[in-house]
Design a protein around this motif. Structure first.
Motif: not given
Length: 345
Positions: A249-252, A276-278, A32-41, A142-149
């Motif tokens: 490598a330290l960041m997703s 976003v850290l790994r 619901a917060d698309p502004v954060q999507w570049p960090l998530l997807f 879609s696969r990349a977004e769902l896997d990452s989320l």
């Protein structure tokens, strides 16, 4: 993850879903917060929220699709009660002529849920190659977004430690246009910035303001790492946003914003980072005794140091240019005054 694809007349449909080890409310809050999507997807580069009233919102988005950068605008309807979001692109990127879809979050009991992403699309001319291109892009994204989320949401109890934002600011005694020019012309950085060993910059004439960067950056211990980024430049706003499509490598995920504000008397330049850290990479990168707190300190210091070096060099460059311009103006004054006196005589 399951995938269903079907074609109904000229409308083509894809459905992807995944089970997530997180409460449905947490997952809904993320989508619901698309502004954060570049960090998530991974595919999302930047999202600009043009309008939002809590239920309806209008978005401008930049994302990669099959290795290409695309931009479009979308309208969304948010139904928090049913954990459902409908979207429609009102200016779809070619070869699409129409794209609609739905996000749905279904509680499964306990701290688990199912996230479903549905797309319905049409392609101009219904060309088979274009249809196949859109299906590949939609499936991969879609696969990349769902896997990452699912991965990020699965660590929801640690999310406050995994996600971090911070910024640094430098004051410049020069107009903002000069500072912005230094940041926009990143192709010059290898000869101007000590921590940039190599930088390749390309621009797509069809997408003004979009830059693709591949850069080798030197670290404090003398080693180097390679990153790849997409940048979107907004010269009228004095802003450059970017997303590392190949982060260290330290960041997703790693996103950033350069912002330059001010007037003819001076300006302020700010560098803002989102990370976003790994957690699985912490000990591998920083050693067997490192924890998330150590990783946060390391990333804050490393990114902040490089950004501050860049801004400091931008300051020197802009102030030197401003001093040179002022000197030329002063030197031109006697000649102008003499010419004015001659005309008056």
């Amino acid at each position: 993850m399951t995938k269903i694809a079907e074609a109904v007349g000229e409308t083509h449909r894809t459905v992807h879903d995944i089970e997530v080890d997180a409460p449905a409310g947490v997952v809904y809050g993320l989508i619901a917060d698309p502004v954060q999507w570049p960090l998530l997807f991974p595919p999302n580069v930047y999202v600009d929220r043009l309008a939002h009233d809590g239920t309806h919102e209008h978005l401008r988005m930049w994302a990669t699709a099959n290795g290409q950068v695309k931009t479009w605008t979308s309208r969304r309807i948010l139904d928090a009660g049913n954990r459902r979001i409908e979207f429609r692109q009102d200016a779809a990127a070619p070869p699409l002529s129409e794209m609609t879809g739905t996000w749905e979050v279904e509680p499964l009991g306990g701290d688990r849920c199912r996230l479903t992403l549905l797309h319905d699309f049409r392609v101009s001319g219904d060309d088979p190659e274009d249809i196949a291109w859109v299906e590949r892009a939609t499936d991969a994204n879609s696969r990349a977004e769902l896997d990452s989320l699912a991965r990020i949401a699965g660590g929801w109890a640690l999310m406050d430690q995994l996600v971090m934002t911070f910024e640094d600011t430098v004051r410049v005694e020069a107009p903002p246009e000069r500072v912005y020019a230094f940041l926009e012309r990143a192709d010059r950085w290898p000869v101007l910035l000590p921590h940039v060993a190599r930088l390749d910059l390309t621009e797509d004439p069809a997408l003004p303001g979009v830059q693709l960067l591949a850069m080798d950056t030197l670290t404090a211990d003398g080693s180097s790492h390679t990153t790849e980024s997409v940048r979107v430049c907004f010269p009228e706003e004095g802003r450059i946003v970017y997303k590392q499509t190949r982060p260290p490598a330290l960041m997703s995920a790693h996103t950033g914003v350069w912002t330059v504000t001010g007037d003819a008397r001076g300006s302020t330049v700010t560098s803002r980072h989102g990370v976003v850290l790994r957690p699985d990479a912490v000990t591998r990168v920083l050693g067997p005794t490192a924890d998330l707190a150590a990783a946060r300190r390391y990333v804050r210091d490393a990114l902040g140091r490089n950004s501050t070096v860049t801004m400091t060099h931008a300051k020197r460059d802009a102030e030197a240019a401003a001093r040179a311009a002022a000197a030329r103006a002063i030197a031109a004054q006697p000649a102008a005054q003499a010419a004015q006196a001659a005309r008056a005589a």
